[in-house]
Design a protein around this motif. Structure first.
Motif, PDB file in Angstrom:
ATOM      1  N   VAL A   1       0.765  -1.124   0.043  1.00 38.84           N
ATOM      2  CA  VAL A   1      -0.145  -0.075  -0.086  1.00 38.84           C
ATOM      3  C   VAL A   1       0.801   1.194  -0.046  1.00 38.84           C
ATOM      4  O   VAL A   1       1.748   1.259   0.863  1.00 38.84           O
ATOM      5  CB  VAL A   1      -0.919   0.002   1.251  1.00 38.84           C
ATOM      6  CG1 VAL A   1      -1.839   1.261   1.203  1.00 38.84           C
ATOM      7  CG2 VAL A   1      -1.899  -1.330   1.313  1.00 38.84           C
ATOM      8  N   LEU A   2       0.565   2.228  -0.892  1.00 39.48           N
ATOM      9  CA  LEU A   2       1.349   3.506  -0.995  1.00 39.48           C
ATOM     10  C   LEU A   2       0.432   4.397  -0.805  1.00 39.48           C
ATOM     11  O   LEU A   2      -0.743   4.314  -1.314  1.00 39.48           O
ATOM     12  CB  LEU A   2       1.935   3.735  -2.425  1.00 39.48           C
ATOM     13  CG  LEU A   2       3.139   2.759  -2.960  1.00 39.48           C
ATOM     14  CD1 LEU A   2       3.382   2.828  -4.362  1.00 39.48           C
ATOM     15  CD2 LEU A   2       4.004   2.339  -2.037  1.00 39.48           C
ATOM     16  N   ARG A   3       0.691   5.503   0.070  1.00 46.37           N
ATOM     17  CA  ARG A   3      -0.083   6.457   0.201  1.00 46.37           C
ATOM     18  C   ARG A   3       0.348   7.770  -0.095  1.00 46.37           C
ATOM     19  O   ARG A   3       1.562   8.129  -0.058  1.00 46.37           O
ATOM     20  CB  ARG A   3      -0.475   6.476   1.707  1.00 46.37           C
ATOM     21  CG  ARG A   3      -0.934   5.181   2.355  1.00 46.37           C
ATOM     22  CD  ARG A   3      -1.768   5.603   3.539  1.00 46.37           C
ATOM     23  NE  ARG A   3      -2.014   4.364   4.350  1.00 46.37           N
ATOM     24  CZ  ARG A   3      -2.663   3.297   3.834  1.00 46.37           C
ATOM     25  NH1 ARG A   3      -3.435   3.486   3.012  1.00 46.37           N
ATOM     26  NH2 ARG A   3      -2.922   2.097   4.579  1.00 46.37           N
ATOM     27  N   GLN A   4      -0.465   8.778  -0.954  1.00 46.55           N
ATOM     28  CA  GLN A   4      -0.024   9.877  -1.253  1.00 46.55           C
ATOM     29  C   GLN A   4      -1.322  10.880  -1.186  1.00 46.55           C
ATOM     30  O   GLN A   4      -2.345  10.532  -1.268  1.00 46.55           O
ATOM     31  CB  GLN A   4       0.487   9.853  -2.787  1.00 46.55           C
ATOM     32  CG  GLN A   4      -0.537   9.509  -3.684  1.00 46.55           C
ATOM     33  CD  GLN A   4       0.116   9.400  -5.453  1.00 46.55           C
ATOM     34  OE1 GLN A   4       1.082   8.953  -5.601  1.00 46.55           O
ATOM     35  NE2 GLN A   4      -0.891  10.054  -6.116  1.00 46.55           N
ATOM     36  N   SER A   5      -0.880  12.157  -1.299  1.00 38.72           N
ATOM     37  CA  SER A   5      -1.903  13.246  -1.580  1.00 38.72           C
ATOM     38  C   SER A   5      -2.582  13.050  -2.937  1.00 38.72           C
ATOM     39  O   SER A   5      -1.804  12.808  -3.903  1.00 38.72           O
ATOM     40  CB  SER A   5      -1.379  14.733  -1.293  1.00 38.72           C
ATOM     41  OG  SER A   5      -0.450  14.924  -2.234  1.00 38.72           O
ATOM     42  N   ASN A   6      -3.987  13.600  -3.064  1.00 40.63           N
ATOM     43  CA  ASN A   6      -4.389  13.328  -4.233  1.00 40.63           C
ATOM     44  C   ASN A   6      -3.550  14.180  -5.267  1.00 40.63           C
ATOM     45  O   ASN A   6      -3.559  15.258  -5.681  1.00 40.63           O
ATOM     46  CB  ASN A   6      -5.798  14.122  -4.040  1.00 40.63           C
ATOM     47  CG  ASN A   6      -6.804  13.869  -5.572  1.00 40.63           C
ATOM     48  OD1 ASN A   6      -7.111  14.826  -5.985  1.00 40.63           O
ATOM     49  ND2 ASN A   6      -6.645  12.820  -6.254  1.00 40.63           N
ATOM     50  N   ARG A   7      -3.254  13.347  -6.380  1.00 37.27           N
ATOM     51  CA  ARG A   7      -2.634  13.840  -7.631  1.00 37.27           C
ATOM     52  C   ARG A   7      -2.981  13.403  -8.754  1.00 37.27           C
ATOM     53  O   ARG A   7      -2.712  13.604 -10.130  1.00 37.27           O
ATOM     54  CB  ARG A   7      -1.223  13.643  -7.359  1.00 37.27           C
ATOM     55  CG  ARG A   7      -0.320  14.442  -6.358  1.00 37.27           C
ATOM     56  CD  ARG A   7       1.198  13.840  -6.228  1.00 37.27           C
ATOM     57  NE  ARG A   7       1.761  14.058  -7.363  1.00 37.27           N
ATOM     58  CZ  ARG A   7       2.553  13.197  -7.917  1.00 37.27           C
ATOM     59  NH1 ARG A   7       2.775  12.147  -7.347  1.00 37.27           N
ATOM     60  NH2 ARG A   7       3.225  13.529  -9.034  1.00 37.27           N
TER      61      ARG A   7
END
Length: 349
Positions: free
Chosen positions: A87-93
C-alpha cells in the motif's frame, strides 16, 4: 499495529510516498506480474477489486494499491489485507501519478504491469491468458482483451465495447484515426515498454483521456495483441456523466497529441472532436424529442465542451430554456420525430 516505512519513489514529481509494510520488513513478490490499483475513496468497490487480483489462477501476482488521498474508509480496508498487498499513500494527484508511483514501487523481477481500476474486477485466468500471449511474442509491447460492462449495481449491460471493426490489435495509423476501445483494466503491458514510454503522462491530474494517449505512446514501443475474450468486469457510468467529467482531460489529450504527432495528431483531434459534437448533438435532439429538456441541456453542454466555438450546440442549449412548443417549432425533423440517425445511437459505448 502496521509499521510505516518512508520511502522515496522516483516519479516525475519527485514526491514522497508512504509504504505500509506489515509483519515483515519487506514485501516479497511472488511472480513476474504486478497489478497496480490506483484508488481514491473506493470504499464501495476496492475489496472486490483487490480480491480479484489476489485470486488469479496463475502464481499470485504482486498487488500494489496506491491510495490517492482517500478521505473515506478505504485505508482501513487496505490495512485489513496485511502483507498480502503493498500500500502506497499519497496526496491526491490523479490516476496517472498514482499509476506511475505504483510502477516505481514494483519489485525488480516484475516483467509485466496491469493497471486495474479500483471499481473493476479481473475474471479468473485474465493474467494467465494475457501474459501467455506476451511470453510467446517478445516484440509485443502490450496485450489487451474484451470486457463485460456492468453498472453501479454489478448488473451486466447489453453493450459491446469492442465491435467487428475494432476486434483486432490496432496499427499506429488506426490509433491516429479514431478512439480505440482499450481499457486500462483489460491490458497487460511489458514493463520495459512501459518504462521506455515514460509512464502515464502526469499532465492528466484528473481521470479522462490519459489512457488513449498512453496507448499511442505504447504503440511506438511495439505491436499489440488482442485476445477476444471478456476477461474483466468493467464498471461504467452513463456516457453523459462520463464525458462531462472527462472534458478537462480531453483538452490535455488534444494538446499532447498535436505536439507529439503533428498534422496526424491534429487530424485525430479534429475528427474526434467532430464525432463527439455530432454524437452529443444528436443525443440532445433525441432528448428534446422525448420532452426531456434537462437531459438535452446536458448533452448540448457536453457538445460545447468538446468542440470550441460550437455555435449550433450553443443555440440548441439555449433553446432548452424555452417552452417545448417553441423548441419543436425552431428545431428540425429529429425533434419532431420525423427522422433518426441510428448510426449515432451507440457512439459512446
Amino acid at each position: 499495529m502496521p509499521q510505516a516505512l518512508r520511502i522515496l519513489v522516483p516519479t516525475n514529481a519527485r514526491a514522497h510516498y508512504w509504504l505500509s509494510a506489515r509483519g515483515n520488513d519487506s514485501y516479497v513478490a511472488m511472480s513476474g506480474v504486478s497489478v497496480i490499483i490506483p484508488v481514491r475513496n473506493g470504499v464501495d468497490t476496492i475489496r472486490r477489486t483487490v480480491d480479484s487480483a489476489l485470486g488469479q489462477e496463475c502464481e499470485r501476482p504482486e498487488v500494489i494499491v496506491v491510495d490517492d488521498g482517500s478521505t473515506d474508509a478505504t485505508p482501513r480496508i487496505l490495512n485489513s489485507y496485511g502483507d498480502q498487498i503493498k500500500v502506497l499513500r499519497q496526496s491526491n494527484r490523479g490516476p496517472s501519478a498514482a499509476r506511475n508511483a505504483g510502477a516505481a514501487a514494483a519489485t525488480p523481477d516484475s516483467e509485466y504491469f496491469t493497471f486495474l481500476d479500483a471499481d473493476d474486477v479481473l475474471l479468473p485466468g485474465m493474467l494467465e491468458t494475457l501474459t501467455a500471449e506476451l511470453d510467446t511474442a517478445a516484440p509485443v509491447a502490450m496485450a489487451f482483451c474484451d470486457v463485460i460492462p456492468v453498472d453501479d449495481y454489478d448488473h451486466e449491460l447489453d453493450v459491446k465495447f469492442i465491435d467487428e471493426d475494432t476486434a483486432h490489435a490496432p496499427s499506429m495509423e488506426e490509433l491516429l484515426t479514431r478512439w480505440w476501445p482499450i481499457l486500462t483494466s483489460a491490458a497487460v503491458m511489458r514493463r520495459s515498454a512501459f518504462e521506455r514510454a515514460g509512464g502515464f503522462d502526469e499532465s492528466f491530474t484528473t481521470p479522462g483521456f490519459e489512457d488513449p494517449y498512453m496507448w499511442l505512446v505504447m504503440r511506438e514501443q511495439g505491436d499489440f495483441i488482442y485476445v477476444p475474450q471478456r476477461l474483466v468486469r468493467y464498471r461504467t457510468t452513463p456516457p453523459n456523466e462520463r464525458m462531462m467529467k472527462y472534458a478537462k482531460g480531453y483538452q490535455i489529450f488534444g494538446r499532447l497529441v498535436s505536439e507529439r504527432y503533428g498534422e496526424a495528431g491534429q487530424r485525430l483531434v479534429r475528427e474526434s472532436s467532430n464525432a463527439f459534437v455530432s454524437a452529443w448533438g444528436y443525443a440532445g435532439l433525441v432528448a428534446l424529442r422525448d420532452g426531456d429538456k434537462l437531459r438535452a441541456r446536458r448533452a448540448f453542454a457536453c457538445a460545447m465542451r468538446y468542440g470550441p466555438f460550437q455555435v449550433r450546440a450553443t443555440s440548441r442549449w439555449l433553446r432548452t430554456f424555452l417552452p417545448m412548443s417553441v423548441v419543436r417549432a425552431l428545431s428540425g425533423r429529429i425533434v419532431r420525430g420525423e427522422r433518426t440517425k441510428p448510426e449515432l445511437e451507440n457512439y459512446f459505448r
